[in-house]
Write an enzyme that holds these catalytic residues in place. Structure first.
Site, PDB file in Angstrom:
ATOM      1  N   ARG A 196      40.586 -17.435   0.359  1.00 27.22           N
ATOM      2  CA  ARG A 196      40.654 -16.105   0.971  1.00 27.22           C
ATOM      3  C   ARG A 196      41.983 -15.438   0.596  1.00 27.22           C
ATOM      4  NH1 ARG A 196      37.527 -12.171   3.354  1.00 27.22           N
ATOM      5  NH2 ARG A 196      38.179 -11.559   5.430  1.00 27.22           N
ATOM      6  N   THR A 251      30.047  -7.833  -0.626  1.00 23.74           N
ATOM      7  CA  THR A 251      30.245  -9.274  -0.844  1.00 23.74           C
ATOM      8  C   THR A 251      29.087  -9.843  -1.665  1.00 23.74           C
ATOM      9  OG1 THR A 251      31.447  -9.363   1.246  1.00 23.74           O
ATOM     10  CG2 THR A 251      30.650 -11.449   0.449  1.00 23.74           C
ATOM     11  N   THR A 295      34.283 -12.089  -2.396  1.00 21.04           N
ATOM     12  CA  THR A 295      34.188 -10.660  -2.088  1.00 21.04           C
ATOM     13  C   THR A 295      35.414  -9.862  -2.498  1.00 21.04           C
ATOM     14  OG1 THR A 295      33.729  -9.141  -0.255  1.00 21.04           O
ATOM     15  CG2 THR A 295      35.175 -10.959   0.245  1.00 21.04           C
ATOM     16  N   ASN A 308      35.641  -7.230  -0.433  1.00 16.74           N
ATOM     17  CA  ASN A 308      35.403  -6.557   0.846  1.00 16.74           C
ATOM     18  C   ASN A 308      34.384  -5.441   0.629  1.00 16.74           C
ATOM     19  OD1 ASN A 308      35.400  -6.152   3.545  1.00 16.74           O
ATOM     20  ND2 ASN A 308      37.232  -4.877   3.585  1.00 16.74           N
ATOM     21  N   ASP A 322      40.116  -6.212   6.975  1.00 12.87           N
ATOM     22  CA  ASP A 322      39.501  -7.219   7.851  1.00 12.87           C
ATOM     23  C   ASP A 322      40.463  -7.726   8.936  1.00 12.87           C
ATOM     24  OD1 ASP A 322      36.947  -7.150   6.937  1.00 12.87           O
ATOM     25  OD2 ASP A 322      37.085  -8.932   5.677  1.00 12.87           O
ATOM     26  N   SER A 375      37.270 -13.509   8.535  1.00 11.53           N
ATOM     27  CA  SER A 375      36.090 -13.175   7.731  1.00 11.53           C
ATOM     28  C   SER A 375      34.811 -13.553   8.472  1.00 11.53           C
ATOM     29  CB  SER A 375      36.171 -13.954   6.414  1.00 11.53           C
ATOM     30  OG  SER A 375      34.964 -13.855   5.704  1.00 11.53           O
ATOM     31  N   SER A 376      33.708 -13.007   7.997  1.00 12.87           N
ATOM     32  CA  SER A 376      32.393 -13.412   8.528  1.00 12.87           C
ATOM     33  C   SER A 376      31.631 -14.264   7.521  1.00 12.87           C
ATOM     34  CB  SER A 376      31.537 -12.173   8.801  1.00 12.87           C
ATOM     35  OG  SER A 376      32.135 -11.369   9.754  1.00 12.87           O
ATOM     36  N   GLY A 407      27.170  -9.180   3.481  1.00  8.57           N
ATOM     37  CA  GLY A 407      26.708  -8.304   4.551  1.00  8.57           C
ATOM     38  C   GLY A 407      27.693  -8.104   5.691  1.00  8.57           C
ATOM     39  N   GLY A 408      28.986  -8.399   5.473  1.00  6.42           N
ATOM     40  CA  GLY A 408      29.971  -8.176   6.526  1.00  6.42           C
ATOM     41  C   GLY A 408      29.573  -8.914   7.788  1.00  6.42           C
TER      42      GLY A 408
HETATM   43  N1  GLY Z   1      35.100  -8.788   4.004  1.00  2.72           N
HETATM   44  C1  GLY Z   1      33.916  -9.349   4.518  1.00  2.72           C
HETATM   45  C2  GLY Z   1      34.131 -10.690   5.130  1.00  2.72           C
HETATM   46  O1  GLY Z   1      35.113 -11.334   4.800  1.00  2.72           O
HETATM   47  O2  GLY Z   1      33.378 -11.133   5.936  1.00  2.72           O
END
Ligand code: GLY
Length: 567
Positions: free
Chosen positions: A103, A379, A397, A399, A421, A450-451, A471-472
């Site tokens: 990340r 992503t 990603t 983002n 984020d 993050s998700s 998909g965030g």
């Molecule tokens: N930027 C999307 C995530 O990290 O979940």
């Protein structure tokens, strides 16, 4: 995957044959059966690259390495060199599952109030579209770190696929045109970006040949010097110079200090299955396991797939899960996260006791505070399984689609806007409508929450479902639904991936549904008190299932160019 580098000396003519092969684009395949290996990505070129690596004797990590770079060329809306991500991988040799965190990090000069204006409001322009929105990129070192530990084939050979695609070009496919059209206004603000993705004032269209010579040069430098050039060498120098010229704060120290981290996967049990997923700084693994723990108190199978009852129970479950996400989650290198409690069966039971089909849970009671939303579905996720069962689930990603839209001119790659984020101000939602608190506030070198939820589900201690999604904030609910569809609703992975999806995250207090849910179900949910909103499409869950019979791969038909390929 014994660390047993073959250092294959592949003759130039052989290399020529398979590099030519990836130029031929046939229609994408969304579902396929195989015995000896499988890849599924959001882009047919990248799937072909992955398949070719497996054919040449590469393992799942070799394929992932090559796919990661290929996507950066042919799927630049999310594939990247300038972003970051997470990889969950199962190593059959050691029978271990590990997580690699590559990340992005906040630059050393970042601080809590980086995106606050004088009036105390958050500047979304700064956090999303300025050079300040860029997190220190992790992808190049991340992919190299995974490959160094587990790869078998020569890294340089694996990079040739992406180099060729960038240098000789590739025929633009529908998904890229759709993305360019959608983000045209932001992209055309940047001359450097326009020079790559536009012909004059028009975007590249389906059928056009897109060449990226500057990116090819960068990839060749990475081939020759490895990640060193990106973090310590010429690429680093040019990247820092460009970001600085645009008012950003990433320095050469930031790049030099960047390191990916091997982390323990977060694990849980659902029925007879073991779940292994991404720990913080992703919220995905914890949220997924917490959701499954709560849902294990309900008979989801009997309630039926996408019935009003099931959607009610799942939505109310998710209200609690997303509010815990907002309250407790952040980068564990900086803050304490009560992971053990959040994924414990006891805690799930206390929540399950508050949920019933009699009435719906009030999101305000759970969250406290009203939140607005702007959805974005960016992503990209890919999965690979090789003949030995080594499995990779990777989500990475920039983002937003095309990140912040800026492209380092001589380097040819796009920059992320991952700094959005972070919680720029506790209580204020990010682009996915996700609220965060102090736990996720900006600090130098911290990773933003993050998700992303790259996941491997084990049955009888062997990888059974390998899945994930872009998909965030919708990533978590997408992965959850794919798993429940297979496990509780007895679907094949194809049906599990293509089935209609819904999403609830408590705040904003909407039940988002894809087109195609039955009118009666929607009516019932409205009568219960849910506010329903139609979403475009939710997630893009490239997935594989594997059992004694072989493997089934599913590319998500929500994306036109996704493909699953096997051998
Ligand atoms: N930027 C999307 C995530 O990290 O979940």
């Amino acid at each position: 995957m014994i660390k047993h580098r073959l250092n294959l000396v592949i003759s130039l003519s052989l290399l020529g044959i398979f590099l030519t092969a990836i130029q031929v684009s046939s229609a994408p395949l969304f579902y396929i059966k195989a015995k000896k290996g499988m890849v599924s990505t959001q882009d047919h070129y990248a799937s072909k690259v992955g398949l070719d690596v497996l054919k040449k004797g590469g393992n799942a990590v070799d394929a992932a390495y090559a796919i990661g770079y290929a996507l950066a060329v042919t799927h630049p809306q999310a594939g990247n060199l300038g972003g970051g991500g997470f990889m969950v991988l199962y190593d059959a040799n050691s029978d271990k599952t590990v997580a690699l965190d590559y990340r992005e990090k906040a630059p050393l000069a970042a601080h809590k109030d980086l995106f606050l204006l004088e009036n105390g409001k958050v500047s979304k322009t700064k956090s999303r579209f300025s050079a300040l929105s860029v997190g220190v990129p992790g992808t190049v070192l991340g992919l190299e770190t995974a490959h160094q530990r587990y790869g078998r084939l020569d890294r340089k050979v694996l990079l040739d696929y992406a180099i060729k695609l960038a240098e000789k070009g590739f025929v633009v496919q529908d998904d890229l045109e759709i993305a360019l059209k959608r983000y045209k206004v932001n992209l055309e603000k940047h001359e450097e970006t326009k020079a790559v993705f536009f012909k004059g004032n028009n975007i590249y269209k389906t059928g056009d040949m897109l060449k990226q010579p500057a990116l090819a040069k960068t990839l060749k430098r990475i081939k020759k010097h490895g990640s060193k050039d990106f973090y310590h060498g010429k690429i680093a120098k040019q990247l820092v110079r460009y970001i600085k010229s645009k008012g950003g704060i990433i320095t050469k120290d930031d790049l030099q200090k960047y390191q990916p981290v091997w982390r323990d996967v977060v694990t849980g049990k659902y029925k007879n299955l073991r779940i292994a997923s991404m720990p913080p700084p992703s919220s995905g693994g914890i949220a997924l396991i917490q959701s499954l723990n709560i849902l294990s108190h309900f008979d989801i199978r009997a309630m039926g797939h996408n019935s009003a009852e099931t959607m009610h129970i799942m939505s109310d479950t998710l209200k609690y899960v997303y509010s815990d996400r907002a309250r407790y989650l952040g980068d564990t290198d900086f803050v304490d996260v009560p992971t053990k409690k959040l994924i414990s069966k006891q805690y799930a039971e206390t929540i399950a006791n508050k949920i019933s089909t009699q009435n719906i849970v009030n999101s305000d009671d759970v969250f406290q505070g009203a939140i607005s939303i702007k959805e974005s579905t960016d992503t990209t996720h890919f999965v690979v399984v090789d003949k030995d069962g080594n499995s990779v689930s990777n989500t990475y990603t920039l983002n937003f689609t095309f990140g912040n839209g800026m492209l380092a001119p001589k380097l040819g790659f796009l920059l992320n806007n991952e700094m959005d984020d972070f919680s720029a101000k506790p209580g204020v939602p990010n682009a996915y409508g996700l609220i965060g608190n102090e736990q996720n506030s900006i600090e130098p070198e911290k990773r933003m929450l993050s998700s992303m939820t790259p996941t491997i589900v084990f049955k009888n201690n062997k990888p059974f479902i390998i899945t994930g999604s872009p998909g965030g904030s919708q990533i978590i609910t997408t992965v959850l639904q794919v798993i429940l569809n297979v496990v509780d609703h007895d679907m094949t992975i194809r049906d599990a991936v293509s089935a209609k999806r819904f999403h609830h995250q408590g705040k904003p207090d909407y039940l988002f549904v894809e087109k195609g849910f039955s009118k009666e179900t929607i009516k019932e949910l409205k009568e219960k008190g849910f506010l329903i909103k139609e979403a475009g499409s939710i997630g893009s869950a490239q997935s594989i299932t594997r059992d004694d019979e072989g493997m089934l791969g599913a590319a998500d038909p929500r994306k036109k160019n996704a493909s699953a390929l096997g051998l």
